[in-house]
Scaffold this motif. Structure first.
Motif, PDB file in Angstrom:
ATOM      1  N   ILE A   1     -68.902   4.481 -20.076  1.00 39.38           N
ATOM      2  CA  ILE A   1     -70.367   4.520 -20.194  1.00 39.38           C
ATOM      3  C   ILE A   1     -70.868   3.274 -20.909  1.00 39.38           C
ATOM      4  CG2 ILE A   1     -72.340   5.765 -21.193  1.00 39.38           C
ATOM      5  CD1 ILE A   1     -70.674   8.348 -20.932  1.00 39.38           C
ATOM      6  N   ASN A   2     -70.239   2.955 -22.030  1.00 40.70           N
ATOM      7  CA  ASN A   2     -70.691   1.793 -22.800  1.00 40.70           C
ATOM      8  C   ASN A   2     -70.600   0.504 -21.995  1.00 40.70           C
ATOM      9  OD1 ASN A   2     -71.451   3.125 -25.192  1.00 40.70           O
ATOM     10  ND2 ASN A   2     -69.308   3.282 -25.827  1.00 40.70           N
ATOM     11  N   LYS A   3     -69.526   0.362 -21.217  1.00 39.28           N
ATOM     12  CA  LYS A   3     -69.384  -0.847 -20.392  1.00 39.28           C
ATOM     13  C   LYS A   3     -70.484  -0.907 -19.339  1.00 39.28           C
ATOM     14  CE  LYS A   3     -67.375  -4.631 -19.565  1.00 39.28           C
ATOM     15  NZ  LYS A   3     -67.205  -5.633 -20.651  1.00 39.28           N
ATOM     16  N   MET A   4     -70.745   0.233 -18.713  1.00 37.17           N
ATOM     17  CA  MET A   4     -71.763   0.280 -17.656  1.00 37.17           C
ATOM     18  C   MET A   4     -73.147  -0.077 -18.187  1.00 37.17           C
ATOM     19  SD  MET A   4     -70.441   1.033 -14.686  1.00 37.17           S
ATOM     20  CE  MET A   4     -71.789   1.683 -13.681  1.00 37.17           C
TER      21      MET A   4
ATOM     22  N   LEU B   1     -58.151  13.716  -2.334  1.00 37.46           N
ATOM     23  CA  LEU B   1     -59.501  13.151  -2.232  1.00 37.46           C
ATOM     24  C   LEU B   1     -59.983  13.140  -0.788  1.00 37.46           C
ATOM     25  CD1 LEU B   1     -61.134  11.814  -4.596  1.00 37.46           C
ATOM     26  CD2 LEU B   1     -60.601   9.623  -3.547  1.00 37.46           C
ATOM     27  N   ILE B   2     -61.198  13.634  -0.575  1.00 48.10           N
ATOM     28  CA  ILE B   2     -61.753  13.592   0.786  1.00 48.10           C
ATOM     29  C   ILE B   2     -62.326  12.194   1.031  1.00 48.10           C
ATOM     30  CG2 ILE B   2     -62.225  16.077   0.819  1.00 48.10           C
ATOM     31  CD1 ILE B   2     -65.226  15.366   0.439  1.00 48.10           C
ATOM     32  N   PRO B   3     -62.382  11.751   2.298  1.00 44.98           N
ATOM     33  CA  PRO B   3     -62.791  10.377   2.608  1.00 44.98           C
ATOM     34  C   PRO B   3     -64.185  10.015   2.084  1.00 44.98           C
ATOM     35  CG  PRO B   3     -61.902  11.442   4.559  1.00 44.98           C
ATOM     36  CD  PRO B   3     -61.991  12.497   3.511  1.00 44.98           C
ATOM     37  N   GLU B   4     -65.089  10.997   1.989  1.00 43.13           N
ATOM     38  CA  GLU B   4     -66.454  10.709   1.512  1.00 43.13           C
ATOM     39  C   GLU B   4     -66.473  10.333   0.033  1.00 43.13           C
ATOM     40  OE1 GLU B   4     -65.469  13.273   3.208  1.00 43.13           O
ATOM     41  OE2 GLU B   4     -66.843  13.634   4.885  1.00 43.13           O
ATOM     42  N   ASP B   5     -65.447  10.746  -0.705  1.00 44.19           N
ATOM     43  CA  ASP B   5     -65.410  10.463  -2.141  1.00 44.19           C
ATOM     44  C   ASP B   5     -64.611   9.182  -2.382  1.00 44.19           C
ATOM     45  OD1 ASP B   5     -66.860  12.760  -2.581  1.00 44.19           O
ATOM     46  OD2 ASP B   5     -65.121  13.976  -3.148  1.00 44.19           O
ATOM     47  N   GLU B   6     -65.283   8.197  -2.957  1.00 42.22           N
ATOM     48  CA  GLU B   6     -64.612   6.917  -3.179  1.00 42.22           C
ATOM     49  C   GLU B   6     -63.835   6.902  -4.481  1.00 42.22           C
ATOM     50  OE1 GLU B   6     -66.969   3.297  -2.145  1.00 42.22           O
ATOM     51  OE2 GLU B   6     -68.551   4.796  -1.873  1.00 42.22           O
ATOM     52  N   LEU B   7     -62.821   6.045  -4.517  1.00 42.52           N
ATOM     53  CA  LEU B   7     -62.114   5.790  -5.774  1.00 42.52           C
ATOM     54  C   LEU B   7     -62.358   4.328  -6.148  1.00 42.52           C
ATOM     55  CD1 LEU B   7     -58.565   6.783  -6.894  1.00 42.52           C
ATOM     56  CD2 LEU B   7     -59.229   4.379  -6.959  1.00 42.52           C
ATOM     57  N   ILE B   8     -62.820   4.110  -7.354  1.00 45.80           N
ATOM     58  CA  ILE B   8     -63.102   2.761  -7.816  1.00 45.80           C
ATOM     59  C   ILE B   8     -62.156   2.417  -8.970  1.00 45.80           C
ATOM     60  CG2 ILE B   8     -64.875   1.175  -8.688  1.00 45.80           C
ATOM     61  CD1 ILE B   8     -65.538   2.520  -5.953  1.00 45.80           C
ATOM     62  N   ILE B   9     -61.473   1.310  -8.825  1.00 44.75           N
ATOM     63  CA  ILE B   9     -60.590   0.840  -9.893  1.00 44.75           C
ATOM     64  C   ILE B   9     -61.444   0.156 -10.952  1.00 44.75           C
ATOM     65  CG2 ILE B   9     -58.762  -0.823 -10.412  1.00 44.75           C
ATOM     66  CD1 ILE B   9     -57.569  -0.094  -7.645  1.00 44.75           C
ATOM     67  N   PHE B  10     -61.238   0.559 -12.209  1.00 39.12           N
ATOM     68  CA  PHE B  10     -62.160   0.141 -13.279  1.00 39.12           C
ATOM     69  C   PHE B  10     -61.400  -0.310 -14.515  1.00 39.12           C
ATOM     70  CE2 PHE B  10     -65.388   0.614 -16.557  1.00 39.12           C
ATOM     71  CZ  PHE B  10     -66.558   0.275 -15.891  1.00 39.12           C
ATOM     72  N   SER B  11     -62.043  -1.164 -15.291  1.00 37.89           N
ATOM     73  CA  SER B  11     -61.533  -1.485 -16.623  1.00 37.89           C
ATOM     74  C   SER B  11     -62.690  -1.727 -17.577  1.00 37.89           C
ATOM     75  CB  SER B  11     -60.652  -2.740 -16.597  1.00 37.89           C
ATOM     76  OG  SER B  11     -60.460  -3.211 -17.929  1.00 37.89           O
ATOM     77  N   SER B  12     -62.686  -0.995 -18.674  1.00 37.57           N
ATOM     78  CA  SER B  12     -63.727  -1.193 -19.683  1.00 37.57           C
ATOM     79  C   SER B  12     -63.447  -2.440 -20.498  1.00 37.57           C
ATOM     80  CB  SER B  12     -63.810   0.018 -20.611  1.00 37.57           C
ATOM     81  OG  SER B  12     -64.124   1.158 -19.852  1.00 37.57           O
ATOM     82  N   GLU B  13     -62.249  -2.952 -20.405  1.00 38.56           N
ATOM     83  CA  GLU B  13     -61.895  -4.191 -21.100  1.00 38.56           C
ATOM     84  C   GLU B  13     -62.460  -5.400 -20.353  1.00 38.56           C
ATOM     85  OE1 GLU B  13     -60.429  -3.131 -24.467  1.00 38.56           O
ATOM     86  OE2 GLU B  13     -59.931  -5.207 -23.938  1.00 38.56           O
ATOM     87  N   THR B  14     -62.194  -5.448 -19.042  1.00 40.26           N
ATOM     88  CA  THR B  14     -62.554  -6.640 -18.268  1.00 40.26           C
ATOM     89  C   THR B  14     -63.848  -6.500 -17.479  1.00 40.26           C
ATOM     90  OG1 THR B  14     -61.410  -5.928 -16.259  1.00 40.26           O
ATOM     91  CG2 THR B  14     -60.074  -7.059 -17.915  1.00 40.26           C
TER      92      THR B  14
ATOM     93  N   GLU C   1     -63.924  -4.952 -14.665  1.00 41.70           N
ATOM     94  CA  GLU C   1     -63.494  -4.720 -13.280  1.00 41.70           C
ATOM     95  C   GLU C   1     -64.142  -3.447 -12.729  1.00 41.70           C
ATOM     96  OE1 GLU C   1     -61.070  -6.456 -11.372  1.00 41.70           O
ATOM     97  OE2 GLU C   1     -61.514  -5.069  -9.721  1.00 41.70           O
ATOM     98  N   GLY C   2     -64.748  -3.550 -11.544  1.00 39.88           N
ATOM     99  CA  GLY C   2     -65.298  -2.362 -10.892  1.00 39.88           C
ATOM    100  C   GLY C   2     -66.732  -2.033 -11.270  1.00 39.88           C
ATOM    101  N   LYS C   3     -67.236  -2.667 -12.311  1.00 37.08           N
ATOM    102  CA  LYS C   3     -68.560  -2.299 -12.820  1.00 37.08           C
ATOM    103  C   LYS C   3     -69.670  -2.485 -11.767  1.00 37.08           C
ATOM    104  CE  LYS C   3     -71.833  -3.782 -16.334  1.00 37.08           C
ATOM    105  NZ  LYS C   3     -72.059  -4.581 -17.551  1.00 37.08           N
TER     106      LYS C   3
END
Ligand code: GDP
Length: 194
Positions: free
Chosen positions: A40-43, A165-178, A180-182
């Motif tokens: 949350i804080n990164k976003m 996971l169903i196809p409609e639901d995406e998976l996002i690779i994230f990092s609060s450090e870098t 990534e994914g934001k």
């Protein structure tokens, strides 16, 4: 998206305390210590607006963060803390169920998991709950900076398989450090669910 304006509007325990402006809401769910507050804080470009503590026994509330007068992040207390009493667990379940199954403003749940490890049984239960009620979900696989980039796709495949996971639901690779994914997550929230 560049976030400047964030306001913690209310810590709610029951529906009559939820905000009533009708803005779209995105709930954040994840087991304790998975990295939900850091996400949350990164976003929202804050160091510590969302609490980065996961002590059991803290007040179980739904925390509504209003972002740019445009949407809400709704922080849900973390699950899967072994030391929490049965009574606390039941109260948690009831609050989440009431919110998630009856809240019209809820667009999607962002389910935070740890990219390094297969989802836990609690993660699977949470996802199954969302699918049972037909609630759209975006899986955020965080702490990506802790494993080499070359292993990301293998780990995300394991995560998708374990959650079923169903196809409609995406998976996002994230990092609060870098970070990534934001931007990808912001794009999904503002374009797919506007
Ligand atoms: P919460 O209990 O789910 O809100 O988890 P926190 O956000 O408090 O994070 C738990 C711990 O993991 C803290 O020590 C964070 O600094 C760390 N953490 C969270 N996200 C990341 C990440 O993306 N990368 C790394 N390296 N550490 C993270």
């Amino acid at each position: 998206m560049k976030v400047n304006n964030v306001e913690m509007v209310i810590s709610a325990v029951k529906p009559d305390q939820y905000p009533d402006e009708g803005l779209p809401e995105f709930a954040l769910a994840g087991r304790s210590n998975v990295g939900k507050s850091s996400f949350i804080n990164k976003m929202i470009n804050r160091k510590s607006l969302a609490r980065t503590s996961s002590k059991p026994g803290k007040t179980q509330t739904l925390n509504f963060y209003k972002i740019e007068e445009m949407l809400y992040f709704v922080d849900v207390p973390g699950y899967g803390f072994a030391k929490v009493s049965k009574r606390e667990r039941e109260a948690w379940g009831q609050m989440i169920e009431t919110y998630m199954t009856s809240r019209k403003e809820l667009q999607a749940v962002m389910l935070i998991v740890d990219l390094r490890h297969p989802p836990t049984e609690d993660d699977v239960m949470m996802y199954d709950f969302l699918k049972y009620y037909d609630i759209p979900c975006v899986v955020i696989a965080t702490k990506a900076d802790k494993i080499p980039k070359g292993k990301w796709s293998k780990h995300s495949k394991i995560t998708k398989e374990k959650l079923n996971l169903i196809p409609e639901d995406e998976l996002i690779i994230f990092s609060s450090e870098t970070g990534e994914g934001k931007e990808t997550v912001w794009n999904i929230l503002t374009k797919r669910f506007k």
